[in-house]
Structure formats: structure tokens, C-alpha cells
Design a protein around this motif. Structure first.
Motif, PDB file in Angstrom:
ATOM      1  N   PRO A  26      -6.190   3.423 -10.024  1.00 47.65           N
ATOM      2  CA  PRO A  26      -6.176   3.253  -8.566  1.00 47.65           C
ATOM      3  C   PRO A  26      -6.313   1.792  -8.133  1.00 47.65           C
ATOM      4  CG  PRO A  26      -8.141   4.471  -9.270  1.00 47.65           C
ATOM      5  CD  PRO A  26      -7.288   4.285 -10.470  1.00 47.65           C
ATOM      6  N   MET A  27      -7.038   1.004  -8.914  1.00 49.57           N
ATOM      7  CA  MET A  27      -7.163  -0.423  -8.583  1.00 49.57           C
ATOM      8  C   MET A  27      -5.813  -1.125  -8.761  1.00 49.57           C
ATOM      9  SD  MET A  27     -10.210  -1.184  -7.513  1.00 49.57           S
ATOM     10  CE  MET A  27     -10.720  -2.836  -7.966  1.00 49.57           C
ATOM     11  N   GLU A  28      -5.119  -0.826  -9.865  1.00 48.43           N
ATOM     12  CA  GLU A  28      -3.794  -1.408 -10.091  1.00 48.43           C
ATOM     13  C   GLU A  28      -2.844  -1.014  -8.957  1.00 48.43           C
ATOM     14  OE1 GLU A  28      -0.082  -0.935 -13.187  1.00 48.43           O
ATOM     15  OE2 GLU A  28      -2.114  -0.682 -13.990  1.00 48.43           O
ATOM     16  N   THR A  29      -2.866   0.247  -8.572  1.00 47.89           N
ATOM     17  CA  THR A  29      -2.020   0.715  -7.481  1.00 47.89           C
ATOM     18  C   THR A  29      -2.335  -0.020  -6.183  1.00 47.89           C
ATOM     19  OG1 THR A  29      -1.795   2.896  -8.485  1.00 47.89           O
ATOM     20  CG2 THR A  29      -1.377   2.746  -6.115  1.00 47.89           C
ATOM     21  N   PHE A  30      -3.613  -0.170  -5.872  1.00 44.45           N
ATOM     22  CA  PHE A  30      -4.005  -0.864  -4.655  1.00 44.45           C
ATOM     23  C   PHE A  30      -3.475  -2.299  -4.639  1.00 44.45           C
ATOM     24  CE2 PHE A  30      -6.405  -1.964  -0.966  1.00 44.45           C
ATOM     25  CZ  PHE A  30      -6.825  -3.257  -1.170  1.00 44.45           C
ATOM     26  N   TYR A  31      -3.745  -3.046  -5.699  1.00 40.97           N
ATOM     27  CA  TYR A  31      -3.351  -4.461  -5.712  1.00 40.97           C
ATOM     28  C   TYR A  31      -1.842  -4.653  -5.788  1.00 40.97           C
ATOM     29  CZ  TYR A  31      -8.101  -6.190  -5.756  1.00 40.97           C
ATOM     30  OH  TYR A  31      -9.384  -6.499  -5.388  1.00 40.97           O
ATOM     31  N   THR A  32      -1.127  -3.731  -6.427  1.00 39.24           N
ATOM     32  CA  THR A  32       0.331  -3.884  -6.491  1.00 39.24           C
ATOM     33  C   THR A  32       1.004  -3.372  -5.227  1.00 39.24           C
ATOM     34  OG1 THR A  32       0.545  -1.799  -7.730  1.00 39.24           O
ATOM     35  CG2 THR A  32       0.457  -3.845  -9.010  1.00 39.24           C
ATOM     36  N   GLU A  33       0.602  -2.197  -4.749  1.00 38.83           N
ATOM     37  CA  GLU A  33       1.276  -1.610  -3.597  1.00 38.83           C
ATOM     38  C   GLU A  33       0.787  -2.141  -2.262  1.00 38.83           C
ATOM     39  OE1 GLU A  33       2.236   2.611  -5.807  1.00 38.83           O
ATOM     40  OE2 GLU A  33       1.294   2.649  -3.835  1.00 38.83           O
ATOM     41  N   ARG A  34      -0.474  -2.499  -2.163  1.00 37.10           N
ATOM     42  CA  ARG A  34      -1.025  -2.948  -0.887  1.00 37.10           C
ATOM     43  C   ARG A  34      -1.065  -4.459  -0.733  1.00 37.10           C
ATOM     44  NH1 ARG A  34      -3.137   1.152   2.594  1.00 37.10           N
ATOM     45  NH2 ARG A  34      -2.575   3.078   1.551  1.00 37.10           N
ATOM     46  N   LEU A  35      -1.145  -5.187  -1.858  1.00 40.38           N
ATOM     47  CA  LEU A  35      -1.242  -6.647  -1.768  1.00 40.38           C
ATOM     48  C   LEU A  35      -0.099  -7.382  -2.460  1.00 40.38           C
ATOM     49  CD1 LEU A  35      -5.093  -7.108  -2.224  1.00 40.38           C
ATOM     50  CD2 LEU A  35      -3.767  -7.076  -0.105  1.00 40.38           C
TER      51      LEU A  35
END
Length: 184
Positions: A26-35
Motif C-alpha cells: 500500500p505504501m508503494e501504491t500511495f507514492y507511485t499513484e498519488r505522488l
């Protein structure tokens, strides 16, 4: 610790930070998709470190580390990293840090950098590093001897990483990294 003239130290630039995380996905998803970060590298296995960047000149600006924090107060921060321009600057910091006192300083190479690791008075881990002219897949870490001259240290480092996955000149890696980021 004695205050020294700031002009006598090499310039520092903030480079990256590493976070201890409970769940990498979920952290990888957040930083790639949101930032908008891209995964620039990752370790092997389900609980592998993930390296992320938004800058074609930086292999990583953020590292997601799924290992439990090594700090007693459960800080999610592993270390703060500063870049110096060259080995001369790194050696100046090494000399300043290795002076009188009980400060432990580890001199290592990650193949892509020559680095010093140490802790501040409250136990926060810091890194000061200079880039090598090579790229190698991460993670990679081995001890170095900063008493070697530049040529000898360069030869030693290259010999240690030449056969590792991803080995190539850093400029070649930057071109590919920049293309992935849409800047090449």
C-alpha cells in the motif's frame, strides 16, 4: 562538540530518506499513484525494500523498508542523507566525524555511492555520501577504506561491483531512468 567555521565544510544537499513500513504494497501504491514516484529498484522477495524516485538524476529519493524499526521509540525514519560533490568533501566530513569522542562512523559503498553512516546525539542515523561513476542494482553494501587515494578506491569499488546485476556507467542508467520519467 566544538563549533567549526561552516565555510570549512563541503556543501551538503538533501538526497533521500528511508522509511520503515508495516506493509510495502500500500505504501508503494500511495507514492507511485498519488505522488508520481516510479519504482527505480527493489530487493528480492516478498518483504523486499522498494526504491522510488521522481528525479532522473537520483536513483532513489525514498526507500520503503519493511523491516521493523531498529529504534526503541519506533521511529519510521531509518536515516537522513546528504550528498557532497566528491571524495574530497566526503573525506573532510570523515575527518571531522572521526575526531575525539565516541562517535561511530561506518564508511561503506553501495556501488553507486561512497557513504559515511553515523548517529546524531539523539540516535538519528545520518548519511553523507559522494556518488561513484557507476550504477548497480540495490541493495548493495560493503566496507571501504577512505585512506585509499581516489584511484585506488575507485578501482576497489569497481572490482567489487563489476559482476553485480545492473552494473553500468551511471550516465547510462540516468538516461534510462529519465526516459521512464518522461524526461529523456
Amino acid at each position: 562538540m566544538k563549533m567549526t567555521d561552516p565555510a570549512s565544510f563541503a556543501d551538503l544537499a538533501l538526497s533521500h530518506f528511508e522509511l520503515y513500513v508495516r506493509a510495502v504494497a500500500p505504501m508503494e501504491t500511495f507514492y507511485t499513484e498519488r505522488l508520481g514516484f516510479i519504482v527505480s529498484d527493489r530487493g528480492v522477495g516478498p518483504d523486499a525494500m522498494v526504491f522510488l524516485s521522481r528525479n532522473p538524476g537520483e536513483h532513489h529519493q525514498l526507500v520503503l523498508n519493511p523491516r521493523p524499526s531498529r529504534r526503541p521509540q519506533d521511529s519510521p525514519l531509518d536515516h537522513i542523507s546528504f550528498r557532497v560533490a566528491d571524495l574530497t568533501g566526503l573525506r573532510r566530513f570523515h575527518a571531522a566525524l572521526s575526531g575525539p569522542g565516541d562517535l561511530a562512523v561506518d564508511a561503506v559503498s553501495h556501488g553507486t555511492t561512497w557513504s559515511l553512516y553515523f548517529r546524531d546525539p539523539e540516535g538519528n542515523r545520518l548519511e553523507v555520501f559522494a556518488d561513484t561513476p557507476w550504477h548497480v542494482d540495490q541493495p548493495c553494501k560493503f566496507a571501504i577504506d577512505l585512506s585509499l587515494d581516489d584511484d585506488a578506491l575507485g578501482a576497489y569499488t569497481e572490482q567489487r561491483i563489476r559482476e553485480l546485476p545492473g552494473f553500468r556507467p551511471v550516465e547510462q542508467w540516468r538516461k534510462g531512468h529519465g526516459a521512464v520519467l518522461g524526461e529523456g
